[in-house]
Write a protein that holds these residues in place. Sequence first.
Motif, PDB file in Angstrom:
ATOM      1  N   ALA A  94       1.005  -1.137   0.111  1.00 15.71           N
ATOM      2  CA  ALA A  94       0.003   0.164   0.054  1.00 15.71           C
ATOM      3  C   ALA A  94       0.890   1.019   0.069  1.00 15.71           C
ATOM      4  O   ALA A  94       2.051   1.310   0.597  1.00 15.71           O
ATOM      5  CB  ALA A  94      -0.905   0.031   1.184  1.00 15.71           C
ATOM      6  N   PRO A  95       0.552   2.334  -0.780  1.00 14.47           N
ATOM      7  CA  PRO A  95       1.321   3.516  -0.718  1.00 14.47           C
ATOM      8  C   PRO A  95       1.698   4.051   0.873  1.00 14.47           C
ATOM      9  O   PRO A  95       2.542   4.594   1.021  1.00 14.47           O
ATOM     10  CB  PRO A  95       0.451   4.511  -1.327  1.00 14.47           C
ATOM     11  CG  PRO A  95      -0.365   3.623  -2.523  1.00 14.47           C
ATOM     12  CD  PRO A  95      -0.611   2.514  -1.520  1.00 14.47           C
ATOM     13  N   ARG A  96       0.595   4.001   1.659  1.00 16.34           N
ATOM     14  CA  ARG A  96       0.870   4.490   2.852  1.00 16.34           C
ATOM     15  C   ARG A  96       1.945   3.697   3.749  1.00 16.34           C
ATOM     16  O   ARG A  96       2.568   4.222   4.695  1.00 16.34           O
ATOM     17  CB  ARG A  96      -0.480   4.593   3.565  1.00 16.34           C
ATOM     18  CG  ARG A  96      -1.052   3.117   3.839  1.00 16.34           C
ATOM     19  CD  ARG A  96      -2.568   3.292   4.871  1.00 16.34           C
ATOM     20  NE  ARG A  96      -3.341   2.198   4.803  1.00 16.34           N
ATOM     21  CZ  ARG A  96      -4.312   2.086   5.598  1.00 16.34           C
ATOM     22  NH1 ARG A  96      -4.630   3.155   6.575  1.00 16.34           N
ATOM     23  NH2 ARG A  96      -5.088   1.161   5.594  1.00 16.34           N
ATOM     24  N   VAL A 133       3.762  -9.337   4.203  1.00 14.92           N
ATOM     25  CA  VAL A 133       2.743 -10.483   4.457  1.00 14.92           C
ATOM     26  C   VAL A 133       3.018 -11.680   3.710  1.00 14.92           C
ATOM     27  O   VAL A 133       2.798 -11.577   2.547  1.00 14.92           O
ATOM     28  CB  VAL A 133       1.427  -9.586   4.221  1.00 14.92           C
ATOM     29  CG1 VAL A 133       0.158 -10.143   3.982  1.00 14.92           C
ATOM     30  CG2 VAL A 133       1.087  -8.220   4.570  1.00 14.92           C
ATOM     31  N   ARG A 134       2.795 -12.954   4.533  1.00 16.37           N
ATOM     32  CA  ARG A 134       3.178 -14.018   3.721  1.00 16.37           C
ATOM     33  C   ARG A 134       1.983 -14.847   3.499  1.00 16.37           C
ATOM     34  O   ARG A 134       1.199 -15.341   4.341  1.00 16.37           O
ATOM     35  CB  ARG A 134       4.243 -14.800   4.717  1.00 16.37           C
ATOM     36  CG  ARG A 134       5.715 -13.673   4.790  1.00 16.37           C
ATOM     37  CD  ARG A 134       6.507 -14.335   5.844  1.00 16.37           C
ATOM     38  NE  ARG A 134       5.998 -14.052   7.287  1.00 16.37           N
ATOM     39  CZ  ARG A 134       6.482 -14.692   8.182  1.00 16.37           C
ATOM     40  NH1 ARG A 134       7.317 -15.850   8.351  1.00 16.37           N
ATOM     41  NH2 ARG A 134       5.757 -14.452   9.436  1.00 16.37           N
ATOM     42  N   PHE A 135       1.924 -15.407   2.269  1.00 13.83           N
ATOM     43  CA  PHE A 135       1.199 -16.473   1.960  1.00 13.83           C
ATOM     44  C   PHE A 135       1.671 -17.709   2.460  1.00 13.83           C
ATOM     45  O   PHE A 135       2.558 -17.987   1.929  1.00 13.83           O
ATOM     46  CB  PHE A 135       0.789 -16.372   0.593  1.00 13.83           C
ATOM     47  CG  PHE A 135      -0.367 -17.444   0.179  1.00 13.83           C
ATOM     48  CD1 PHE A 135      -1.378 -17.583   0.841  1.00 13.83           C
ATOM     49  CD2 PHE A 135       0.052 -18.069  -0.970  1.00 13.83           C
ATOM     50  CE1 PHE A 135      -2.276 -18.636   0.512  1.00 13.83           C
ATOM     51  CE2 PHE A 135      -0.989 -19.165  -1.361  1.00 13.83           C
ATOM     52  CZ  PHE A 135      -2.000 -19.371  -0.681  1.00 13.83           C
ATOM     53  N   SER A 182      -5.701  -8.263   1.207  1.00 11.08           N
ATOM     54  CA  SER A 182      -6.509  -7.146   2.071  1.00 11.08           C
ATOM     55  C   SER A 182      -5.686  -6.618   3.129  1.00 11.08           C
ATOM     56  O   SER A 182      -5.681  -5.433   3.440  1.00 11.08           O
ATOM     57  CB  SER A 182      -7.785  -7.806   2.807  1.00 11.08           C
ATOM     58  OG  SER A 182      -8.713  -8.160   1.866  1.00 11.08           O
ATOM     59  N   ALA A 183      -4.833  -7.546   3.649  1.00 11.67           N
ATOM     60  CA  ALA A 183      -3.998  -6.843   4.651  1.00 11.67           C
ATOM     61  C   ALA A 183      -2.866  -6.172   4.056  1.00 11.67           C
ATOM     62  O   ALA A 183      -2.511  -4.814   4.660  1.00 11.67           O
ATOM     63  CB  ALA A 183      -3.179  -8.175   5.278  1.00 11.67           C
ATOM     64  N   ALA A 200      -0.323  -3.540   5.895  1.00  7.92           N
ATOM     65  CA  ALA A 200       0.200  -4.214   6.891  1.00  7.92           C
ATOM     66  C   ALA A 200       1.812  -4.712   6.361  1.00  7.92           C
ATOM     67  O   ALA A 200       2.661  -5.295   7.169  1.00  7.92           O
ATOM     68  CB  ALA A 200      -0.428  -5.650   7.312  1.00  7.92           C
ATOM     69  N   GLY A 201       2.158  -4.325   5.332  1.00  7.19           N
ATOM     70  CA  GLY A 201       3.548  -4.601   4.887  1.00  7.19           C
ATOM     71  C   GLY A 201       3.412  -5.160   3.234  1.00  7.19           C
ATOM     72  O   GLY A 201       2.656  -4.768   2.595  1.00  7.19           O
ATOM     73  N   ILE A 202       4.642  -5.876   2.818  1.00 10.61           N
ATOM     74  CA  ILE A 202       4.746  -6.010   1.304  1.00 10.61           C
ATOM     75  C   ILE A 202       4.142  -7.468   1.228  1.00 10.61           C
ATOM     76  O   ILE A 202       4.706  -8.255   2.055  1.00 10.61           O
ATOM     77  CB  ILE A 202       6.190  -5.982   1.190  1.00 10.61           C
ATOM     78  CG1 ILE A 202       6.649  -4.429   1.253  1.00 10.61           C
ATOM     79  CG2 ILE A 202       6.369  -6.469  -0.533  1.00 10.61           C
ATOM     80  CD1 ILE A 202       8.113  -4.302   0.865  1.00 10.61           C
TER      81      ILE A 202
END
Length: 301
Positions: free
Chosen positions: A163-165, A185-187, A222-223, A228-230
């Motif tokens: 996310a840009p933020r 953010v890990r799958f 969504s996260a 929440a991260g990359i």
Amino acid sequence: MDGAVAFARVVELGSFTAAARESGVPTSTVSRQVQRLEESLGVQLLLRTTRKVSLTDAGVAFHRRVGPALGALEEAASLIRGLAVEPSGTLRVSCPVSFAAFARLIAGFVAAYPKVEVDLVATNRFVDLVGEGFDAAIRTGELRDSSLIAKKLAESERWLVAAPRYLESAPAIRRASDLERHACVRFSTAHGSKWRLIGPRGEVEVPVGGPVRADDISFCLSAAASGAGIAFLPSMFVAEAIADGRLVRVLPRFASRKAPVHLVYPSRRHQPAKLRVFRDFIAANMGLALGGASPALARGV
């Protein structure tokens, strides 16, 4: 032409010759079919002379009962032939969960073919197309069931997105090794703790960590969009979020190896028109949808 049909056409057209001409067979063929019908019933249905054909009492009774049934059969056959020519009816399709790009394609398809109703089941489970009554499914990666017909639509790859933020307050990312210093953010079901990237200098494997880990791609998307991260997710799932600005690509020169995207459907000798046009429409537009653009959708050819 079987015996009952031959008999009905002779009665309606007034002669064996006319019935044979309509069906494109010799007159002798029609005569034999009616004769075999009479032999099987044990009664004479038609009186034949050199000048005309007339019904016996048994023929009148038989025609009175068989005529409406044959008419209904012809009407049903005409309806089914129409389904093979004009796209209509319900098309049951399966696709992966969170495949936002596919929603755009479905909207474009039903606009182009308003007589087709799409019943879409979004699931990451490999459905049994024949056993569960599906017409087709979108599948990614290597295919398991060789009994299905597979049409390759495009290739998908995983992209690094955030996310840009999140990026506004996070350390700069200039190379793949910088990912080690970021929240990721890990799958969890695919390369959860190490991400394998293909970049300008080949393949590199980067260890990653972070406070969020999930086994659902839609949750990871969504996260990441919430800051929440990359995340490292398939392009087909993130294209929509990139197009509307919720996510941006990170290190755009890096991605995963490409995986094929197929439309699969059961092998059928006579495919209904609704499936044929759906196949062609999706094939014509899938590549554009995976790129995240919103072009005018083509009907396919």
